[in-house]
Design an enzyme around this catalytic site. Structure first.
Site, PDB file in Angstrom:
ATOM      1  N   HIS A  73      12.209  -0.460  17.583  1.00 20.35           N
ATOM      2  CA  HIS A  73      11.657  -1.135  16.414  1.00 20.35           C
ATOM      3  C   HIS A  73      11.953  -0.547  15.057  1.00 20.35           C
ATOM      4  CE1 HIS A  73       8.245  -3.294  18.897  1.00 20.35           C
ATOM      5  NE2 HIS A  73       9.150  -2.880  19.531  1.00 20.35           N
ATOM      6  N   ALA A  98       0.870  -1.328  -0.081  1.00 22.35           N
ATOM      7  CA  ALA A  98      -0.160  -0.143  -0.026  1.00 22.35           C
ATOM      8  C   ALA A  98       0.900   1.050  -0.074  1.00 22.35           C
ATOM      9  CB  ALA A  98      -0.948  -0.148   1.186  1.00 22.35           C
ATOM     10  N   HIS A 157      10.836  -8.385  11.016  1.00 21.20           N
ATOM     11  CA  HIS A 157      11.592  -7.272  10.985  1.00 21.20           C
ATOM     12  C   HIS A 157      12.969  -7.573  10.107  1.00 21.20           C
ATOM     13  CE1 HIS A 157      10.177  -5.619  15.188  1.00 21.20           C
ATOM     14  NE2 HIS A 157       9.178  -5.526  14.245  1.00 21.20           N
TER      15      HIS A 157
END
Length: 587
Positions: A566, A105, A523
């Site tokens: 993160h 997206a 990740h």
């Protein structure tokens, strides 16, 4: 409802462009991928009204998709906005294939991720310089963290519920909204977490974005705190710029980079465009007058490079692709974090949904065994390096390079005492309590490559989970640590075990349990690493692909090692700095 304006309308342009093999558009810059990093670069480059920028993206504008706008984690997973890649079967994890989530997206993975905004430890960024990247360290990227961020100070009720911060570590004028969900109001859970961790000698961290994540704290998220809407890269960087006449977003998939007939004066390949394939299979070439920036992500960027003749010649020849630049590091050094869950039920009716991030070091995980674990880990590095090289079939010379990378990681864990595991404590609806925990710095190294030159959307992904036995030991120690939290007072009185837990189990029981139930953290990093070429690097400190004059990579693939935080926060800072580098060095 926000109307789809100029850029949205330009999606239709791709159909007419793709249908014609003779019509060729040209731009100064072409950005491959409208993901987290690509949209930062597209925005910053198009600030210069004198240049034109095109972004090529196979996904759609999802600004009105409820699975994207919601701040409820997981809503977009396993839907059409998730690529949902599958790995090859993992021999170290029950011979199971793993799902890897990545956003399809505008906004890329920032449109479906957990929105957590945590940067990492200072030493982890400083280590980038040791890998052949002068000028890349915590101090150089910290300015860009703040440049991208628009931090919202927690309300009094959010502070009572456990949110804390220190203003000096945050930016307040950037495009990326960072803060806490409005529903974070009740503070009854905060003292329980505080007292339980205190009993386990885990200190509270007042700001997880300070350059030290050690301890526990409530991490902020990339969301608008007033509207409670996910603030992905599209909302932060594309929507505000979509009416610029010099910026276009075109729908399609880049199959390969095209090259000019001659080389530069320095003997480097010069890119002159990209071949784009539309959803209906038609293809066209778009021309680039200045540079091409590949921002397709850690699992797709290597595929674009390989399809363009950049990579390991042995692999390229097997795909029927002519080798143009010998870079065996393309698609190698894939680092994926093994992840696991402990699930409980609890009587927490008066607490709002929240999440606490707890970061622990190897010393805290292994305790009295630390010295033995450190020595055993160091001694195992040659074995793990050879295993990674053998699995990928790279030249024996590269084993020394892999060993050096693993030794730097070893020093981070055991000399610089960076955090080795994250334990995420979650209060979810329906009285669900959970710990999602993972190893932050696995020693296992995997790969991602094209399986076929014609199937750009089907990467051959092999993270080689638990190739290095240290990763299994770390997961076992982290699982026991997480379990100890829930079974310690005062938390013990709040919950009861709901999921499969190996309470008090022997090492063999824990290992078997983890191998059968571990998942991937989604990740991935390192597959086009910013490192010296001798170490297997793919891009130089200016993020330019070795052997090329005008192709750069800006995404998670260039991050040479994992970070304790993160990835989202790191990618925004990296892309902001990369944009300045491109502006400064483009001729």
């Amino acid at each position: 409802m926000i109307a789809i304006s100029r850029v949205g309308a330009l999606l239709a342009l791709t159909c007419s462009v793709g249908a014609s093999r003779t019509a060729v558009e040209s731009f100064d810059y072409i950005v491959i991928g409208a993901g987290t990093s690509g949209l930062v670069v597209a925005n910053r480059l198009s600030e210069q009204s004198s240049v034109t920028v095109a972004v090529i993206e196979p996904g759609n504008d999802e600004r009105n998709n409820a699975n994207v706008t919601t701040t409820l984690f997981g809503a977009g997973l396993n839907t059409p906005v998730d690529w949902l890649y599958s790995t090859v079967k993992q021999s170290g994890a029950g011979n199971r294939a793993f799902d890897l989530h990545a956003g399809k997206a505008w906004g890329g993975t920032s449109a479906i991720n957990g929105m957590t905004y945590i940067r990492g430890n200072v030493a982890e960024f400083d280590a980038w310089e040791q890998l052949g990247n002068p000028g890349w360290n915590w101090n150089s990227i910290f300015h860009y963290f703040k440049k991208s961020e628009k931090y919202t100070v927690p309300t009094d009720s959010q502070l009572a519920a456990g949110a804390t911060f220190e203003s000096r570590y945050h930016g307040f004028h950037g495009p990326l909204h960072v803060g806490y969900i409005p529903a974070l109001e009740n503070g009854s859970f905060a003292p329980v977490v505080r007292d339980t961790w205190a009993g386990l000698s885990v200190a509270h961290n007042p700001d997880l974005n300070s350059g030290s994540v050690r301890g526990y704290g409530m991490g902020p998220q990339t969301l608008d705190t007033k509207s409670n809407v996910r603030w992905d890269a599209a909302r932060a960087y594309l929507h505000p710029a979509e009416n610029r006449p010099n910026l276009k977003v075109l729908k399609g998939t880049v199959k390969r980079i095209t090259w000019a007939a001659g080389k530069s004066e320095a003997g480097l390949l010069v890119a002159d465009g990209v071949e784009v394939v539309t959803d209906d299979g038609e293809s066209t070439v778009l021309r680039a007058k200045k540079e091409i920036v590949v921002s397709a992500g850690a699992l797709r960027t290597p595929l674009v490079l390989e399809g363009s003749g950049i990579g390991n010649p042995r692999i390229l020849k097997s795909l029927g692709v002519e080798p143009l630049v010998d870079l065996p590091g393309v698609g190698e050094n894939l680092i994926e974090q093994p992840s696991h869950f402990l699930v409980f039920s609890g009587d927490l009716h008066d607490s709002s949904p929240s999440a606490y991030h707890s970061y622990v070091t190897a010393a805290e995980l292994f305790g009295a065994d630390l010295a033995a674990v450190e020595a055993a880990t160091r001694a195992s590095i040659p074995r793990w390096a050879r295993a990674a090289a053998d699995a990928s079939g790279v030249r024996s010379l590269d084993i020394c390079a892999i060993e050096k990378l693993l030794k730097i990681q070893h020093d981070l864990l055991f000399k610089h005492n960076v955090t080795a595991a994250e334990i995420l404590l979650v209060i979810a609806p329906d009285n669900i309590l959970a710990s999602n925990y993972w190893a932050l710095f696995p020693f296992s190294r995997g790969s991602v490559h094209l399986e076929s030159a014609d199937r750009i959307n089907e990467p051959l992904v092999d993270p080689r989970i638990f190739l290095a036995d240290f990763d299994l030991s770390t997961m076992m120690a982290a699982g026991r640590f997480a379990e100890k939290f829930w079974l310690s007072e005062p938390m013990k009185t709040k919950g009861s075990v709901m999921g499969p837990v190996v309470s008090g189990g022997l090492d063999a029981q824990w290992q078997a349990h983890l191998r059968d139930t571990v998942i991937a953290n989604s990740h991935p990093t390192g597959t086009a690493s910013m490192m010296s070429r001798a170490l297997g690097g793919v891009v130089d400190p200016e993020l330019r692909v070795y052997g090329t004059a005008n192709v750069r990579v800006v995404d998670a693939s260039v991050v040479p090692m994992q970070v304790s935080g993160h990835l989202t926060a790191t990618l925004y800072g990296l892309a902001e700095r990369a944009s300045d580098i491109i502006k400064r060095t483009t001729h």
